[in-house]
Design a protein around this motif. Sequence first.
Motif, PDB file in Angstrom:
ATOM      1  N   LYS A  62       0.831  -1.204   0.000  1.00 31.97           N
ATOM      2  CA  LYS A  62       0.000   0.000   0.000  1.00 31.97           C
ATOM      3  C   LYS A  62       0.866   1.254   0.000  1.00 31.97           C
ATOM      4  CE  LYS A  62      -3.962   2.224   2.072  1.00 31.97           C
ATOM      5  NZ  LYS A  62      -5.109   2.118   2.984  1.00 31.97           N
ATOM      6  N   ARG A  63       1.962   1.237   0.761  1.00 32.55           N
ATOM      7  CA  ARG A  63       2.858   2.390   0.774  1.00 32.55           C
ATOM      8  C   ARG A  63       3.451   2.648  -0.606  1.00 32.55           C
ATOM      9  NH1 ARG A  63       7.979   1.805   1.340  1.00 32.55           N
ATOM     10  NH2 ARG A  63       7.866  -0.048   2.668  1.00 32.55           N
ATOM     11  N   GLU A  64       3.873   1.560  -1.282  1.00 29.16           N
ATOM     12  CA  GLU A  64       4.431   1.720  -2.622  1.00 29.16           C
ATOM     13  C   GLU A  64       3.386   2.242  -3.601  1.00 29.16           C
ATOM     14  OE1 GLU A  64       7.595   1.412  -3.492  1.00 29.16           O
ATOM     15  OE2 GLU A  64       8.106   0.945  -1.422  1.00 29.16           O
ATOM     16  N   LEU A  65       2.131   1.809  -3.438  1.00 27.58           N
ATOM     17  CA  LEU A  65       1.061   2.289  -4.304  1.00 27.58           C
ATOM     18  C   LEU A  65       0.722   3.744  -4.020  1.00 27.58           C
ATOM     19  CD1 LEU A  65      -1.326  -0.814  -4.195  1.00 27.58           C
ATOM     20  CD2 LEU A  65      -0.080   0.010  -6.195  1.00 27.58           C
ATOM     21  N   ALA A  66       0.858   4.154  -2.751  1.00 26.97           N
ATOM     22  CA  ALA A  66       0.471   5.511  -2.366  1.00 26.97           C
ATOM     23  C   ALA A  66       1.523   6.540  -2.746  1.00 26.97           C
ATOM     24  CB  ALA A  66       0.201   5.574  -0.859  1.00 26.97           C
ATOM     25  N   HIS A  67       2.769   6.295  -2.387  1.00 28.70           N
ATOM     26  CA  HIS A  67       3.804   7.282  -2.698  1.00 28.70           C
ATOM     27  C   HIS A  67       5.177   6.634  -2.864  1.00 28.70           C
ATOM     28  CE1 HIS A  67       4.862   6.908   1.560  1.00 28.70           C
ATOM     29  NE2 HIS A  67       3.613   7.175   1.856  1.00 28.70           N
ATOM     30  N   GLY A  68       5.197   5.468  -3.472  1.00 30.65           N
ATOM     31  CA  GLY A  68       6.455   4.772  -3.689  1.00 30.65           C
ATOM     32  C   GLY A  68       6.687   4.454  -5.154  1.00 30.65           C
ATOM     33  N   SER A  69       7.324   3.319  -5.408  1.00 30.92           N
ATOM     34  CA  SER A  69       7.723   2.961  -6.768  1.00 30.92           C
ATOM     35  C   SER A  69       6.562   2.505  -7.637  1.00 30.92           C
ATOM     36  CB  SER A  69       8.790   1.849  -6.711  1.00 30.92           C
ATOM     37  OG  SER A  69       8.289   0.728  -6.017  1.00 30.92           O
ATOM     38  N   LEU A  70       5.351   2.366  -7.064  1.00 29.88           N
ATOM     39  CA  LEU A  70       4.172   1.972  -7.838  1.00 29.88           C
ATOM     40  C   LEU A  70       3.107   3.062  -7.805  1.00 29.88           C
ATOM     41  CD1 LEU A  70       3.843  -1.711  -6.535  1.00 29.88           C
ATOM     42  CD2 LEU A  70       5.082  -0.907  -8.549  1.00 29.88           C
ATOM     43  N   ALA A  71       3.512   4.292  -7.464  1.00 27.96           N
ATOM     44  CA  ALA A  71       2.542   5.361  -7.228  1.00 27.96           C
ATOM     45  C   ALA A  71       1.873   5.854  -8.499  1.00 27.96           C
ATOM     46  CB  ALA A  71       3.218   6.526  -6.510  1.00 27.96           C
ATOM     47  N   SER A  72       2.499   5.689  -9.644  1.00 26.22           N
ATOM     48  CA  SER A  72       1.890   6.117 -10.893  1.00 26.22           C
ATOM     49  C   SER A  72       1.953   4.977 -11.898  1.00 26.22           C
ATOM     50  CB  SER A  72       2.612   7.343 -11.457  1.00 26.22           C
ATOM     51  OG  SER A  72       3.911   7.002 -11.904  1.00 26.22           O
ATOM     52  N   LEU A  73       1.108   5.071 -12.901  1.00 26.41           N
ATOM     53  CA  LEU A  73       1.075   4.033 -13.922  1.00 26.41           C
ATOM     54  C   LEU A  73       2.419   3.918 -14.622  1.00 26.41           C
ATOM     55  CD1 LEU A  73      -0.538   1.959 -15.540  1.00 26.41           C
ATOM     56  CD2 LEU A  73      -1.246   3.808 -17.081  1.00 26.41           C
ATOM     57  N   ARG A  74       3.040   5.047 -14.901  1.00 27.85           N
ATOM     58  CA  ARG A  74       4.335   5.027 -15.592  1.00 27.85           C
ATOM     59  C   ARG A  74       5.407   4.353 -14.745  1.00 27.85           C
ATOM     60  NH1 ARG A  74       6.176   7.448 -20.023  1.00 27.85           N
ATOM     61  NH2 ARG A  74       8.415   7.827 -20.237  1.00 27.85           N
ATOM     62  N   GLN A  75       5.390   4.627 -13.416  1.00 27.29           N
ATOM     63  CA  GLN A  75       6.366   3.997 -12.522  1.00 27.29           C
ATOM     64  C   GLN A  75       6.132   2.499 -12.403  1.00 27.29           C
ATOM     65  OE1 GLN A  75       5.549   6.899  -9.241  1.00 27.29           O
ATOM     66  NE2 GLN A  75       7.754   6.780  -8.910  1.00 27.29           N
ATOM     67  N   ALA A  76       4.866   2.104 -12.386  1.00 26.61           N
ATOM     68  CA  ALA A  76       4.530   0.693 -12.150  1.00 26.61           C
ATOM     69  C   ALA A  76       4.622  -0.157 -13.405  1.00 26.61           C
ATOM     70  CB  ALA A  76       3.123   0.595 -11.571  1.00 26.61           C
TER      71      ALA A  76
END
Length: 376
Positions: A62-76
């Motif tokens: 959840k942390r990565e989805l909120a403001h980590g390496s998975l926070a945006s579609l481009r990052q993920a």
Amino acid sequence: MLAMAAVAVAWANSPWADAYRQLAALPTALRVGPIGVEKPLVLFVNDGLMAVFFLLVGVEIKRELAHGSLASLRQALLPAFAAAGGMALPALIFAATIGIAADGNPLALRGWAIPCATDIAFSLVVLKLAAPRAPPALVVFLAAVAVIDDLGSILIIAVFYTEQLSPAMLLAAFAPLAALVALNRMRVESVAPYVVAGLMLWFCVLKSGVHATLAGVVTAFALPVSRARHDSPAERTERALDPWVNFGVLPLFALLNAGVTLGGGSPRELLGPVPLGIGLGLVAGKTLGVSLGTWLGTRFGGARLPSQATWPQVVAVAMLAGIGFTMSIFVASLAYESAAPGLFNGAKVGILFGSVVAALAGAVSLRTVSRDRGKP
């Protein structure tokens, strides 16, 4: 965990092996008044304490989805492509090995998901030890791939490793689930109400036939997380659980589950299709799958390689993704422990062997390709 796994293997093959089995089978109970749970110690750890591990994993996701390496579609995008390839190809290699070497034995095929997982902690430690000057984006890439792998493994457990369902207990689980949603919507800052509702959810899910560790993930996703500050309920929970999980739950899990019996089985059992399929899946499947997924992501998905990273480094990191230790043993216990104990022992051989080979190959490759790339 490495130390406890080594102790488990040594103990299970020593003159005191009976004491090891008795420890794993030790009756353990958790009871509040007339309501309680009674299980052997190994199942109490796997169904109970591992729910705490999955709670921590869920908070990290959840942390990565909120403001980590998975926070945006481009990052993920790139780690998502890599993780998809890193889950699909090992499963296909395992299934093909079972189909060829064991004539498609349906009992053996239950373990198809075992080589799909990546152990976050071990893979990151090996990367940092082997290549301390590796680009930071490469570390983030491996962490993101492992996080998505874990999320995929959680979904696989929910869908494919669920026992006979109890509709009444499944229906009862909606009450604590609704409480968790309400707590989240009201932005309740105290962690205690989430813990109480999570324990109720764990009990209902355990009795329903769905694997109880999923309650930990659901509870984690209910905990609020904040971009602006670092004392949200989710982040406080992560800081509080981290030492207990890493130095308590996971070593105990390794001690009770990694006890491979090397002398009690035949060579066919220990070097048969299941350990061979798992070993090939972790070593070859992960390397090819993560590399191919990364290439597809950059070629057709509009993603880019991690900053300052090279293709040889990405392939070396793909090798490290084959370290499947914790989650692989956990999935193996769900697939084989009750249905086929002999296959479970062989699966552990394959997991330990494949993880060690993947770690060594990835470390040597990463150290070689990262040499002379300048100071950090």
